[in-house]
Scaffold this active site. Structure first.
Site, PDB file in Angstrom:
ATOM      1  N   ASN A   9      14.308   5.990  45.101  1.00 31.41           N
ATOM      2  CA  ASN A   9      15.751   6.225  45.187  1.00 31.41           C
ATOM      3  C   ASN A   9      16.586   4.865  44.960  1.00 31.41           C
ATOM      4  O   ASN A   9      16.438   4.059  45.488  1.00 31.41           O
ATOM      5  CB  ASN A   9      15.904   6.539  46.687  1.00 31.41           C
ATOM      6  N   LYS A  11      19.478   4.457  44.754  1.00 30.59           N
ATOM      7  CA  LYS A  11      20.670   4.420  45.384  1.00 30.59           C
ATOM      8  C   LYS A  11      21.832   4.070  44.429  1.00 30.59           C
ATOM      9  O   LYS A  11      22.085   4.468  43.398  1.00 30.59           O
ATOM     10  CB  LYS A  11      20.450   3.189  46.671  1.00 30.59           C
ATOM     11  N   HIS A  94      19.652  11.649  53.431  1.00 28.98           N
ATOM     12  CA  HIS A  94      19.381  10.413  53.600  1.00 28.98           C
ATOM     13  C   HIS A  94      20.271   9.656  54.504  1.00 28.98           C
ATOM     14  O   HIS A  94      21.290   9.994  54.796  1.00 28.98           O
ATOM     15  CB  HIS A  94      19.771   9.432  52.177  1.00 28.98           C
ATOM     16  N   GLU A  96      21.777   6.979  54.771  1.00 27.15           N
ATOM     17  CA  GLU A  96      22.934   6.319  54.352  1.00 27.15           C
ATOM     18  C   GLU A  96      23.991   7.478  54.295  1.00 27.15           C
ATOM     19  O   GLU A  96      25.213   7.198  54.271  1.00 27.15           O
ATOM     20  CB  GLU A  96      22.962   5.558  53.028  1.00 27.15           C
ATOM     21  N   GLU A 166      11.965   8.080  57.314  1.00 25.81           N
ATOM     22  CA  GLU A 166      12.587   6.770  57.077  1.00 25.81           C
ATOM     23  C   GLU A 166      13.260   6.221  58.170  1.00 25.81           C
ATOM     24  O   GLU A 166      14.319   6.556  58.463  1.00 25.81           O
ATOM     25  CB  GLU A 166      13.559   6.790  55.716  1.00 25.81           C
ATOM     26  N   GLY A 172      15.612  -1.375  53.830  1.00 24.55           N
ATOM     27  CA  GLY A 172      16.493  -2.523  53.228  1.00 24.55           C
ATOM     28  C   GLY A 172      16.196  -3.988  54.106  1.00 24.55           C
ATOM     29  O   GLY A 172      16.771  -4.682  53.883  1.00 24.55           O
ATOM     30  N   SER A 213      11.145  -0.378  53.362  1.00 22.49           N
ATOM     31  CA  SER A 213      10.748  -1.563  52.954  1.00 22.49           C
ATOM     32  C   SER A 213       9.216  -1.393  52.360  1.00 22.49           C
ATOM     33  O   SER A 213       8.422  -2.300  52.751  1.00 22.49           O
ATOM     34  CB  SER A 213      10.928  -2.656  54.151  1.00 22.49           C
TER      35      SER A 213
HETATM   36  P1  13P Z   1      13.972   0.245  50.909  1.00 23.85           P
HETATM   37  O1  13P Z   1      12.804   0.545  50.237  1.00 23.85           O
HETATM   38  O2  13P Z   1      14.913  -0.587  49.940  1.00 23.85           O
HETATM   39  O3  13P Z   1      13.923  -0.200  52.258  1.00 23.85           O
HETATM   40  O4  13P Z   1      14.781   1.717  50.864  1.00 23.85           O
HETATM   41  C1  13P Z   1      14.234   2.711  51.621  1.00 23.85           C
HETATM   42  C2  13P Z   1      15.081   3.997  51.274  1.00 23.85           C
HETATM   43  O5  13P Z   1      16.044   4.224  51.897  1.00 23.85           O
HETATM   44  C3  13P Z   1      14.791   4.859  50.096  1.00 23.85           C
HETATM   45  O6  13P Z   1      15.170   5.901  50.486  1.00 23.85           O
END
Ligand code: 13P
Length: 256
Positions: A9, A11, A94, A96, A166, A172, A213
């Site tokens: 992903n 983003k 997601h 976010e 997640e 992150g 992560s």
């Molecule tokens: P990270 O791998 O950067 O922690 O992000 C995870 C994520 O949100 C994937 O959708």
């Protein structure tokens, strides 16, 4: 046997040009790992370019979101019809999008159903925040997200769905859930919930990813867990060598 699935992903990262260059570099390095499904989810603006660059290959494309309507007065939104021919997968729910775009369980559910109705495979993302985690609410909250996200989805569509666990506090942050912890939550809050809704056979066939992560250094640990079938990866999926290492680890550990 569940086929492992690693989805990157990206983003809000990479321009069109950077995205196309990235997949051209990545493709020959991950092509040999045919028994691991590999998906890149670039920003919308790069979907057509990436889909074109990957045409006929076994590296698949996913979108990062979609709207539930086919068309209409929804400024800035992308409909399932527009993704036709560009993406096979689509991330839905997601954290976010739930947080910054205020996507509720009801919206997420509409998107899951819209994706399926248009032949797209949703990667339904669920996960608790830090406060919920610390209050011991993880299992009930994640289970409720699964139930809400899948409301009205018939059993025969479940083969087209991937669920990604997640934990928000692990995204992150470099603070990942331990592999044991993640497996337990995936088992109890996701696979058992799906079993209660659809029966043992559907639950056993469902692919569930861990995300938060995930890095080349911890991927093997996650993949060695019985209920974790892959990863939804942010940061590490932006680097070709890291992406390749994740796929290699999944192939090695899952014997794929
Ligand atoms: P990270 O791998 O950067 O922690 O992000 C995870 C994520 O949100 C994937 O959708």
């Amino acid at each position: 046997m569940r086929v492992p699935i690693i989805a990157g992903n990206w983003k809000m990262n990479k321009t069109l040009e950077e995205s196309v260059r990235f997949v051209k570099d990545l493709l020959p390095l991950v092509e040999p790992f045919r028994n691991v499904e590999r998906v890149v989810c670039p920003p919308y603006i790069a979907l057509a370019g990436v889909a074109d660059a990957l045409m006929g290959s076994n590296l698949k494309v996913g979108a990062q979101n979609l709207h539930w309507e086919e068309k209409g007065a929804y400024t800035s939104q992308i409909s399932p019809t527009m993704l036709d021919g560009l993406a096979e997968y689509v991330i839905v729910g997601h954290s976010e999008c739930r947080e910054y775009l205020h996507e509720t369980d009801d919206i997420v559910n509409r998107k899951v159903k819209a994706a399926l109705a248009h032949g797209l495979k949703p990667i339904l993302a669920v996960g608790e925040n830090l406060a919920q985690n610390e209050a011991g609410e993880t299992l009930s909250f994640v289970s409720s997200q699964v139930r809400a996200g899948l409301a009205g989805v018939p059993a025969e569509e479940m083969a087209n769905i991937v669920i990604a666990y997640e934990p928000i506090w692990a995204i992150g942050t470099g603070r990942n859930a331990s592999a044991d912890q993640a497996n337990q939550i995936i088992r109890s809050a996701i696979r058992d919930t799906v079993e209660a809704l659809y029966g043992a056979e559907v639950a056993a066939a469902l692919r569930i990813q861990y995300g938060g992560s995930v890095k080349p250094g911890n991927m093997a640990e996650y993949m060695s867990q019985p209920d974790i079938d892959g990863a939804l990866v942010g940061g590490a999926s932006l680097v070709v060598s890291d992406f390749v290492a994740l796929v290699e680890a999944a192939a090695r550990v899952k014997g794929a």
